[in-house]
Scaffold this motif. Structure first.
Motif, mmCIF file in Angstrom:
data_model
loop_
_atom_site.group_PDB
_atom_site.id
_atom_site.type_symbol
_atom_site.label_atom_id
_atom_site.label_comp_id
_atom_site.label_asym_id
_atom_site.label_seq_id
_atom_site.Cartn_x
_atom_site.Cartn_y
_atom_site.Cartn_z
ATOM 1 N N ALA A 5 0.828 -1.206 0.000
ATOM 2 C CA ALA A 5 0.000 0.000 0.000
ATOM 3 C C ALA A 5 0.863 1.257 0.000
ATOM 4 O O ALA A 5 0.596 2.219 -0.736
ATOM 5 C CB ALA A 5 -0.928 -0.010 1.218
ATOM 6 N N THR A 6 1.908 1.240 0.831
ATOM 7 C CA THR A 6 2.808 2.391 0.869
ATOM 8 C C THR A 6 3.480 2.595 -0.480
ATOM 9 O O THR A 6 3.598 3.722 -0.976
ATOM 10 C CB THR A 6 3.867 2.204 1.961
ATOM 11 N N GLY A 7 3.923 1.502 -1.095
ATOM 12 C CA GLY A 7 4.596 1.596 -2.384
ATOM 13 C C GLY A 7 3.690 2.137 -3.474
ATOM 14 O O GLY A 7 4.115 2.960 -4.296
ATOM 15 N N THR A 56 2.324 -3.420 9.119
ATOM 16 C CA THR A 56 3.382 -4.429 9.116
ATOM 17 C C THR A 56 4.682 -3.733 9.485
ATOM 18 O O THR A 56 4.691 -2.578 9.878
ATOM 19 C CB THR A 56 3.492 -5.130 7.757
ATOM 20 N N TYR A 57 5.809 -4.426 9.317
ATOM 21 C CA TYR A 57 7.052 -3.952 9.916
ATOM 22 C C TYR A 57 8.152 -3.653 8.900
ATOM 23 O O TYR A 57 9.323 -3.602 9.258
ATOM 24 C CB TYR A 57 7.542 -4.988 10.942
ATOM 25 N N SER A 58 7.793 -3.419 7.648
ATOM 26 C CA SER A 58 8.812 -3.227 6.617
ATOM 27 C C SER A 58 9.586 -1.931 6.802
ATOM 28 O O SER A 58 10.742 -1.832 6.420
ATOM 29 C CB SER A 58 8.170 -3.248 5.227
ATOM 30 N N GLY A 59 8.945 -0.894 7.335
ATOM 31 C CA GLY A 59 9.619 0.385 7.531
ATOM 32 C C GLY A 59 9.671 1.263 6.309
ATOM 33 O O GLY A 59 10.224 2.370 6.365
ATOM 34 N N SER A 60 9.089 0.823 5.197
ATOM 35 C CA SER A 60 9.208 1.593 3.955
ATOM 36 C C SER A 60 8.518 2.944 4.042
ATOM 37 O O SER A 60 8.835 3.869 3.272
ATOM 38 C CB SER A 60 8.643 0.798 2.781
ATOM 39 N N GLY A 112 10.808 0.721 -4.721
ATOM 40 C CA GLY A 112 11.157 -0.250 -5.748
ATOM 41 C C GLY A 112 9.929 -0.539 -6.597
ATOM 42 O O GLY A 112 8.911 -1.012 -6.086
ATOM 43 N N MET A 113 9.998 -0.237 -7.886
ATOM 44 C CA MET A 113 8.885 -0.497 -8.793
ATOM 45 C C MET A 113 9.325 -1.492 -9.852
ATOM 46 O O MET A 113 10.460 -1.452 -10.334
ATOM 47 C CB MET A 113 8.405 0.796 -9.447
ATOM 48 N N THR A 114 8.419 -2.391 -10.208
ATOM 49 C CA THR A 114 8.736 -3.433 -11.181
ATOM 50 C C THR A 114 8.398 -2.944 -12.578
ATOM 51 O O THR A 114 7.248 -2.614 -12.882
ATOM 52 C CB THR A 114 7.971 -4.720 -10.863
ATOM 53 N N ILE A 115 9.423 -2.897 -13.421
ATOM 54 C CA ILE A 115 9.296 -2.432 -14.796
ATOM 55 C C ILE A 115 9.882 -3.501 -15.706
ATOM 56 O O ILE A 115 11.047 -3.877 -15.581
ATOM 57 C CB ILE A 115 10.057 -1.104 -15.002
#
Length: 380
Positions: A106-108, A127-131, A138-141
């Motif tokens: 969601a943050t991404g 959650t605990y990712s910290g992002s 990081g985006m997937t292209i």
């Protein structure tokens, strides 16, 4: 003889920058509407994953008539096509701020939307990712996860409320916690980390490793959930100091081989740690001391194994035939050309001063160790 005078420089831009406002504590989400108003916004778009639609609806209710709607479409690894659709959706709804509810997906997605739209972000991590603490994404292209950074992607406000994470499944909690620990370990050797941020990485590693076993023993403990969110906050702050070897390999697994983000970090972290301990022993010794071990790589392997997460690449679907592609992507993922949508200010994983550059031989050592899955031998 007197020691040489202290000297350092760390990059500008987003490095070592954290969100301007952080609200931390159980029950703090009750003030979410006020946080929207604090930004001068009146049409907040709530962004979450399909699995967190109920929570998204609840927080949309907290925001009330200042909510423009719900976008429950976030997925892991942030496909660029989804970020573009989200941007268009926000524009069509006349949204003037974004509220990320959930984990890194969601943050991404909010970061991807904000990159082009400039809309401010309020992050409510569960959650605990910290992002949520960084302006990196990081985006997937074209099947490769690529790191990008922008001031537009740095959250304006982060609201940490441990009550929202009480129902997080044990396996997801463990993987997410290892993601946060990976941030702490990866940044410590880098010259790009500020002396003000470095202690966050060391304290974050201590909090995360001390709390995770207690959380898994009693997932309903609000104290443990709150402490783990604190560890995530510290790990996210640490991530602003830079990222290199750990993230190059983990992002390859996630973006190109479909491994869930937290699992991707967990499965390679012991072997990355072993390489870092060998090549940058002094900074890693500070982490080892903080977590109470003299064998950091073995300690991390034990932690991953004991919480039930995979320690071999075979367990996440990779075999010997994937080796060459995995190495190539890890080394080259940040060497990308300009993109008409992202115009990235690319993070350089081999930035001057990195004691362990992301090179083919180093990545091959990690891939081979992770393929074998054996507990790293203590180096003397």
């Amino acid at each position: 003889m007197r020691p040489a005078p202290r000297s350092f420089a760390h990059p500008g831009g987003l490095h070592n920058q954290t969100p301007k406002r952080v609200v931390f504590g159980p029950g703090s989400v009750a003030g979410l509407r006020d946080e929207v108003a604090r930004l001068g916004a009146s049409r907040a778009l709530v962004v979450t994953t399909p699995g967190r639609t109920e929570l998204g609806d609840r927080l949309a209710g907290e925001i009330g008539d200042a909510c423009a709607g719900l976008l429950p479409e976030a997925v892991s690894q942030v496909p660029i096509e989804l970020a573009r659709r989200g941007r268009d959706k926000a524009e069509s709804m006349d949204a003037d701020c974004l509220v990320a509810v959930g984990g890194g997906a969601a943050t991404g997605l909010c970061k991807g939307i904000a990159y082009e739209s400039g809309l401010p972000i309020i992050a409510v991590p569960t959650t605990y990712s910290g992002s949520e603490m960084t302006g990196y994404c990081g985006m997937t292209i074209d099947g490769v996860k690529r790191m990008h950074e922008s001031q537009a992607m740095r959250a304006s406000t982060v609201v940490y409320d441990a009550e929202l994470s009480l129902g997080l499944p044990a396996a997801v909690s463990a993987a997410s916690a290892l993601n946060a620990l990976a941030h702490c370990i990866d940044v410590v050797p880098l010259s790009s980390v500020s002396p003000l941020i470095l202690p966050a990485a060391i304290e974050g590693a201590r909090v995360i490793t001390a709390t995770l076993p207690r959380l898994l023993a009693d997932p309903s403990s609000l104290w443990a959930r709150n402490e783990m969110l604190y560890g995530a906050y510290l790990g996210g702050a640490a991530l602003t100091g830079g990222f290199a070897l750990q993230h190059a390999v983990a992002h390859m697994l996630g973006g190109s081989f479909g491994v869930e983000h937290g699992i991707a970090h967990a499965v390679v972290l012991p072997y990355v740690t072993a390489v870092l301990v060998e090549r940058a022993p002094a900074p890693l010794a500070r982490v080892a001391e903080a977590v109470g071990t003299d064998d950091l790589a073995g300690f991390v392997w034990d932690l991953v194994h004991d919480v039930g997460l995979p320690v071999t690449l075979a367990d996440v679907g990779l075999d010997a035939s994937d080796r060459a592609r995995a190495i190539e992507i890890s080394v080259s993922a940040d060497d990308h050309s300009d993109d008409a949508f992202l115009h990235p200010d690319t993070h350089d994983q081999n930035r001057a001063g990195n004691p362990v550059p992301v090179t083919g031989d180093v990545v091959a050592e990690i891939i081979d160790a992770a393929a074998a899955g054996e507990r790293p031998r203590r180096r003397r």
